[in-house]
Design a protein around this motif. Structure first.
Motif, PDB file in Angstrom:
ATOM      1  N   ALA A 134      -2.807   4.907 -11.593  1.00  0.00           N
ATOM      2  CA  ALA A 134      -1.287   4.633 -11.419  1.00  0.00           C
ATOM      3  C   ALA A 134      -1.009   3.842 -10.033  1.00  0.00           C
ATOM      4  CB  ALA A 134      -0.493   5.896 -11.378  1.00  0.00           C
ATOM      5  N   ALA A 135      -2.122   4.227  -9.223  1.00  0.00           N
ATOM      6  CA  ALA A 135      -1.851   3.589  -7.742  1.00  0.00           C
ATOM      7  C   ALA A 135      -2.293   2.034  -8.080  1.00  0.00           C
ATOM      8  CB  ALA A 135      -2.909   4.103  -6.830  1.00  0.00           C
ATOM      9  N   CYS A 136      -3.298   1.937  -8.812  1.00  0.00           N
ATOM     10  CA  CYS A 136      -3.581   0.546  -9.156  1.00  0.00           C
ATOM     11  C   CYS A 136      -2.561  -0.338  -9.791  1.00  0.00           C
ATOM     12  CB  CYS A 136      -4.757   0.458 -10.352  1.00  0.00           C
ATOM     13  SG  CYS A 136      -6.270   0.465  -9.449  1.00  0.00           S
ATOM     14  N   THR A 137      -1.631   0.454 -10.748  1.00  0.00           N
ATOM     15  CA  THR A 137      -0.687  -0.365 -11.551  1.00  0.00           C
ATOM     16  C   THR A 137       0.522  -0.494 -10.327  1.00  0.00           C
ATOM     17  OG1 THR A 137      -1.306   0.660 -13.419  1.00  0.00           O
ATOM     18  CG2 THR A 137       1.202  -0.081 -13.210  1.00  0.00           C
ATOM     19  N   LEU A 165       2.054  -4.169  -9.410  1.00  0.00           N
ATOM     20  CA  LEU A 165       3.710  -4.529  -9.362  1.00  0.00           C
ATOM     21  C   LEU A 165       4.076  -4.891  -7.915  1.00  0.00           C
ATOM     22  CD1 LEU A 165       4.766  -1.778 -12.048  1.00  0.00           C
ATOM     23  CD2 LEU A 165       4.415  -4.170 -12.433  1.00  0.00           C
ATOM     24  N   ALA A 166       3.617  -3.945  -6.969  1.00  0.00           N
ATOM     25  CA  ALA A 166       4.381  -4.404  -5.704  1.00  0.00           C
ATOM     26  C   ALA A 166       3.705  -5.634  -5.227  1.00  0.00           C
ATOM     27  CB  ALA A 166       3.537  -3.452  -4.776  1.00  0.00           C
ATOM     28  N   ALA A 167       2.748  -6.131  -5.656  1.00  0.00           N
ATOM     29  CA  ALA A 167       2.344  -7.541  -5.059  1.00  0.00           C
ATOM     30  C   ALA A 167       3.040  -8.502  -5.740  1.00  0.00           C
ATOM     31  CB  ALA A 167       0.891  -7.802  -5.403  1.00  0.00           C
ATOM     32  N   HIS A 168       3.341  -8.230  -7.126  1.00  0.00           N
ATOM     33  CA  HIS A 168       4.406  -9.199  -7.710  1.00  0.00           C
ATOM     34  C   HIS A 168       5.663  -9.207  -7.183  1.00  0.00           C
ATOM     35  CE1 HIS A 168       1.666 -10.901 -10.965  1.00  0.00           C
ATOM     36  NE2 HIS A 168       1.083  -9.820 -10.765  1.00  0.00           N
ATOM     37  N   ALA A 169       6.187  -7.913  -6.723  1.00  0.00           N
ATOM     38  CA  ALA A 169       7.350  -7.844  -6.314  1.00  0.00           C
ATOM     39  C   ALA A 169       7.627  -8.369  -4.953  1.00  0.00           C
ATOM     40  CB  ALA A 169       7.827  -6.349  -6.390  1.00  0.00           C
ATOM     41  N   HIS A 170       6.716  -8.451  -4.238  1.00  0.00           N
ATOM     42  CA  HIS A 170       6.585  -9.370  -3.110  1.00  0.00           C
ATOM     43  C   HIS A 170       6.693 -10.942  -3.135  1.00  0.00           C
ATOM     44  CE1 HIS A 170       6.055  -5.540  -1.153  1.00  0.00           C
ATOM     45  NE2 HIS A 170       6.682  -5.917  -0.039  1.00  0.00           N
ATOM     46  N   GLY A 171       6.482 -11.318  -4.578  1.00  0.00           N
ATOM     47  CA  GLY A 171       6.282 -12.635  -4.694  1.00  0.00           C
ATOM     48  C   GLY A 171       4.849 -13.189  -4.720  1.00  0.00           C
ATOM     49  N   LEU A 193       0.648  -1.040  -0.033  1.00  0.00           N
ATOM     50  CA  LEU A 193      -0.069   0.140  -0.023  1.00  0.00           C
ATOM     51  C   LEU A 193       0.672   1.186   0.054  1.00  0.00           C
ATOM     52  CD1 LEU A 193      -2.745  -1.248   2.297  1.00  0.00           C
ATOM     53  CD2 LEU A 193      -3.116  -0.893   0.036  1.00  0.00           C
ATOM     54  N   ALA A 194       2.162   1.351   0.789  1.00  0.00           N
ATOM     55  CA  ALA A 194       2.964   2.266   0.923  1.00  0.00           C
ATOM     56  C   ALA A 194       3.418   2.614  -0.556  1.00  0.00           C
ATOM     57  CB  ALA A 194       4.050   2.096   1.713  1.00  0.00           C
ATOM     58  N   ILE A 195       3.901   1.612  -1.359  1.00  0.00           N
ATOM     59  CA  ILE A 195       4.304   1.572  -2.639  1.00  0.00           C
ATOM     60  C   ILE A 195       3.106   2.208  -3.629  1.00  0.00           C
ATOM     61  CG2 ILE A 195       5.049   0.352  -4.854  1.00  0.00           C
ATOM     62  CD1 ILE A 195       6.415  -1.672  -2.646  1.00  0.00           C
ATOM     63  N   ALA A 196       2.099   1.909  -3.457  1.00  0.00           N
ATOM     64  CA  ALA A 196       1.018   2.204  -4.334  1.00  0.00           C
ATOM     65  C   ALA A 196       0.672   3.731  -4.135  1.00  0.00           C
ATOM     66  CB  ALA A 196      -0.249   1.439  -4.060  1.00  0.00           C
ATOM     67  N   THR A 197       1.064   4.247  -3.141  1.00  0.00           N
ATOM     68  CA  THR A 197       0.797   5.607  -2.781  1.00  0.00           C
ATOM     69  C   THR A 197       1.916   6.711  -3.359  1.00  0.00           C
ATOM     70  OG1 THR A 197       1.905   5.886  -0.752  1.00  0.00           O
ATOM     71  CG2 THR A 197      -0.404   5.407  -0.791  1.00  0.00           C
TER      72      THR A 197
END
Length: 172
Positions: free
Chosen positions: A103-106, A110-116, A18-22
């Protein structure tokens, strides 16, 4: 892609995502979006609301279809709705505010994928229904940008066909 299963992100991973998404372009620092997290029993409660509206609009529907609607948010361990709060502003157009939410959705994806984890971004019929928006806590002025389903892949997935870059890229 609904081969998403447990485990989903833990609280620390979720907060990180969520922090990344912001961290998106946000002209005027308006934060013209917000997040609704559906996990655990909240997914089923939201699904009950979706199924109730579906049943009103489709009284002749087969019970299996109503069950499918009820289980929409249970297709992954975690679902995050990104909500647009775009509003008239003297300097920042609403469309630019909406793009910030997209962009927050994007970044969340990406953050979810980066976390595996695996993730998919959907907007289905319930995203646009004013009764469901109200039931899930949106104001009249707010809209869903998307629902992000996040979990662990149950099996490998094939990528869908993508357009050729030559069909999309123009060099000036």
């Amino acid at each position: 892609m609904f081969d998403l299963t447990f485990p989903g992100p833990n609280e620390i991973e979720l907060d990180s995502m969520l922090a990344i998404a912001t961290r998106v372009p946000d002209h005027g620092k308006l934060a013209p979006w917000r997040f609704i997290v559906f996990e655990g029993e909240a997914r089923a409660r939201a699904g009950d609301a979706i199924a109730a509206v579906f049943a009103i609009d489709n009284p002749e529907a087969e019970p299996e279809r109503t069950t499918l609607e009820r289980n929409r948010l249970c297709r992954a361990p975690l679902v995050i709705a990104v909500v647009s709060r775009a509003a008239p502003h003297a300097k920042i157009p609403e469309w630019e505010q909406t793009l910030s939410g997209a962009a927050a959705c994007t970044l969340l994806l990406l953050a979810a994928h980066a976390h595996g984890y695996a993730a998919t971004w959907l907007t289905e019929w319930y995203s646009y229904d004013p009764r469901i928006r109200a039931t899930l806590g949106l104001s009249d002025a707010e809209r869903f940008i998307g629902f992000l389903y996040i979990g662990t892949l149950a099996r490998p997935q094939e990528d869908r066909p993508r357009p050729a870059l030559a069909d999309l890229v123009t060099r000036y």
